[in-house]
Design a protein around this motif. Structure first.
Motif, PDB file in Angstrom:
ATOM      1  N   ASN A 143       1.019  -1.052  -0.062  1.00 52.15           N
ATOM      2  CA  ASN A 143       0.121  -0.059   0.066  1.00 52.15           C
ATOM      3  C   ASN A 143       0.856   1.083  -0.215  1.00 52.15           C
ATOM      4  O   ASN A 143       1.980   1.063  -0.064  1.00 52.15           O
ATOM      5  CB  ASN A 143      -1.118   0.213   1.032  1.00 52.15           C
ATOM      6  CG  ASN A 143      -0.285   0.150   2.406  1.00 52.15           C
ATOM      7  OD1 ASN A 143       0.914   0.231   2.691  1.00 52.15           O
ATOM      8  ND2 ASN A 143      -0.966  -0.352   3.571  1.00 52.15           N
ATOM      9  N   SER A 283      -1.426   5.386  -4.155  1.00 45.41           N
ATOM     10  CA  SER A 283      -2.264   4.258  -3.879  1.00 45.41           C
ATOM     11  C   SER A 283      -3.159   3.656  -5.139  1.00 45.41           C
ATOM     12  O   SER A 283      -3.250   4.192  -6.115  1.00 45.41           O
ATOM     13  CB  SER A 283      -3.521   4.663  -2.859  1.00 45.41           C
ATOM     14  OG  SER A 283      -3.005   4.840  -1.719  1.00 45.41           O
ATOM     15  N   GLN A 292      -5.893  -2.531  -3.534  1.00 47.23           N
ATOM     16  CA  GLN A 292      -4.964  -2.099  -2.544  1.00 47.23           C
ATOM     17  C   GLN A 292      -3.680  -2.370  -3.024  1.00 47.23           C
ATOM     18  O   GLN A 292      -3.026  -3.560  -3.322  1.00 47.23           O
ATOM     19  CB  GLN A 292      -5.296  -2.545  -1.163  1.00 47.23           C
ATOM     20  CG  GLN A 292      -4.253  -2.024  -0.078  1.00 47.23           C
ATOM     21  CD  GLN A 292      -4.233  -2.601   1.331  1.00 47.23           C
ATOM     22  OE1 GLN A 292      -5.231  -2.935   1.778  1.00 47.23           O
ATOM     23  NE2 GLN A 292      -3.306  -3.261   1.808  1.00 47.23           N
TER      24      GLN A 292
END
Ligand SMILES: *Cc1c(COP(=O)(O)O)cnc(C)c1O
Length: 446
Positions: A143, A283, A292
């Motif tokens: 992440n 992200s 993610q």
């Protein structure tokens, strides 16, 4: 009837086994016991004895609950598009399919098919990210928080990182820039003020202990009024003049121009690379609309060092993420992102279409009105920027209605505004409309 008139456990188990032939015997026993115990408590409290049908129904309810996986699909009717509590970006059909294909069997995760030898998972996504962002190299980790930890640990451990006071922020979910710096073993040197920082604030703070100038995109808050900050291009130039690095934490990381969707301007990843940022971190599951992940793009020599860092092993990205991310990136490469990636489809959906979709819902639940709402991006993207939307405002006790719809299967999560439950349609996937129609029909006849 008194306590001793309750059905025997074995009789209850027999009834349950007919409805649940495949669950372990232990589950039937525990559900039967729990339901009988509840009946006893009802009696002891001086209430009427539950019927056998009620006792069976309660046990069946317990078994159904136990069969449910803890992570459940939910219908997002909050109007917050990148809703972190609801799992951020829904994946495109292609990304879902890629996960299924990669997970059903073996894959070339770390195997070079051309050479017939060991390969690297870290090379799989790089070509797409190079083409899409114009960066020399790319690396993907778990992440964006992990990406920041890796970059700062690799390039600034034991040294100083210069950050504007306006950038020493908390993103949410425990991600605070000063904490990440400390965890990476760097010293934070804050410069400027909360609302105004100038290029000379940064340059005056550069010493031989400085490793990095860090730019953090104001992704979840706005500083309005008397403000100033140097541009990324200016910061990059100042950093490079003294052989320092400029790292940008971009947060949501759009590849498309948000203004084309009627939203405020958001710097794109391509722009920051063009502005000569050394590394840009963003992200995977915010405005990119993928799984993610933390994406790092930038200079080849730096990415090569990140690849050798021991921390990378602990932060490495999973094969299902690689599968979904590459399918998501493919939609951008083929210029189909705006109609294939769910968050961009939601952003682009017209008000007329939302109104059209509300009609069958209103037909099932006359005690509701079509209302003008404002959908937001959320997830630390485009603060203060909202998109006109349409929703249903339900008459009646908002809390009770909300609890009722959350108990639906799948749960429907709306938002309460001015004491009314609102179901915002912009964040509802069109294929989920029928579920809402059915839930409202049931609510209306309840
Ligand atoms: C959201 C965000 C992060 C954290 O990203 P994750 O992928 O959730 O770890 C970091 N920095 C900024 C500026 C953000 O907006």
């Amino acid at each position: 009837m008194g306590l001793r008139d309750l059905p025997a456990v074995h009789r209850l188990i027999g009834l349950l086994a007919e409805v649940f032939p495949d669950v372990p015997a232990q589950w039937l026993l525990e559900a039967a016991r729990a339901s009988l115990e509840q009946a006893r408590q009802t009696l002891r409290a001086g209430n009427a004895q539950p019927s056998i049908a009620q006792i069976v129904a309660h046990a069946e309810h317990l078994l159904r609950q136990r069969q449910q996986l803890p992570l459940r699909p939910v219908i997002n009717a909050t109007g917050v598009i990148v809703h972190t509590n609801l799992g951020r970006a829904p994946l495109s059909a292609a990304a879902q399919q890629a996960i299924i294909s990669a997970s059903a069997g073996y894959s070339n995760l770390e195997y070079d098919l051309a050479q017939g030898e060991r390969g690297s998972r870290n090379s799989l996504l790089e070509p797409q990210l190079q083409r899409l962002t114009g960066a020399e190299a790319a690396l993907v980790v778990n992440n964006a928080a992990a990406a920041m930890l890796l970059c700062l640990s690799c390039f600034a451990q034991g040294r100083e990182v210069i950050v504007s006071r306006g950038h020493a922020v908390e993103i949410g979910g425990g991600f605070r820039i000063p904490d990440i710096l400390r965890q990476s073993g760097c010293t934070l040197v804050d410069v400027g003020t909360t609302n105004r920082s100038y290029l000379h604030d940064y340059t005056a703070a550069i010493t031989n202990q400085t490793a990095v100038l860090l730019h953090v995109h104001a992704s979840n808050f706005q500083v309005l009024g008397f403000t100033h900050e140097p541009s990324v291009a200016e910061l990059a130039q100042a950093a490079h003049a003294q052989q320092k690095l400029l790292i940008c934490d971009l947060g949501s990381g759009a590849l498309l121009d948000t203004q084309a969707f009627g939203l405020a301007a958001e710097p794109t990843v391509q722009q920051l690379i063009n502005d000569q940022a050394d590394l840009v971190v963003f992200s995977g599951d915010k405005l990119l609309g993928g799984p993610q992940a933390g994406l790092i793009v930038g200079k080849r020599s730096l990415i090569d060092q990140l690849r050798k860092h021991p921390l990378l092993r602990a932060l490495r990205v999973d094969k299902l993420t690689i599968a979904a991310l590459s399918a998501t990136l493919m939609a951008y490469e083929t210029q189909r992102a705006s109609h294939e990636i769910p968050i961009w489809r939601m952003l682009g959906c017209s008000l007329a279409e939302l109104e059209q979709r509300a009609l069958p819902m209103l037909a099932e639940y006359p005690a509701a009105q079509l209302v003008a709402t404002h959908a937001t991006i959320g997830g630390g993207s485009l603060p203060g920027s909202s998109l006109p939307s349409r929703g249903l405002a339900l008459d009646g006790a908002a809390e009770a209605l909300s609890a009722h719809l959350r108990a639906n299967d799948p749960p429907i999560v709306g938002r309460i505004h001015a004491q009314r439950l609102i179901l915002d349609l912009r964040t509802v996937l069109p294929e989920q409309d029928a579920v809402i129609v059915a839930a409202l029909a049931a609510l209306n006849s309840a």
